[in-house]
Design an enzyme around this catalytic site. Sequence first.
Site, short mmCIF file in Angstrom:
data_model
loop_
_atom_site.label_atom_id
_atom_site.label_comp_id
_atom_site.label_asym_id
_atom_site.label_seq_id
_atom_site.Cartn_x
_atom_site.Cartn_y
_atom_site.Cartn_z
N CYS A 63 0.88 -1.17 0.00
CA CYS A 63 0.00 0.00 0.00
C CYS A 63 0.91 1.22 0.00
O CYS A 63 2.04 1.15 -0.49
CB CYS A 63 -0.94 -0.02 1.21
N HIS A 64 0.47 2.31 0.55
CA HIS A 64 1.29 3.52 0.57
C HIS A 64 2.46 3.38 1.53
O HIS A 64 3.61 3.61 1.17
CB HIS A 64 0.45 4.75 0.93
#
Length: 105
Positions: A63-64
């Site tokens: 993800c981020h």
Amino acid sequence: MSSFQSIAPEELQNRMHEVLLVDVRGSAETDRGIIKGAKLMPLHLVPMNVDQFKADQDVVIYCHSGARSAQACQFLAAQGVGRLFNLEGGVMYWAGSGLPLVAPE
């Protein structure tokens, strides 16, 4: 003990051809760039797609920053999916390490 492992960006880069790479960010984030070859599956859709994770393949989720992907790994491990890896620092650390992002297809 954790039911998944972390993987460093450099190690992932060397193993890209042998893993299922899954990006669990939303479209507003993936529109800014993904790791080449990643399957896009926003976190909220992971429970509906457990059957897409094969038992005989290493799965790298990102993800981020690594928080949502850790949640996805925990959920999938609880569903019996093995060979799970969470990308250390997420796409932020990947890009910060000088590794490329591409536009989603």
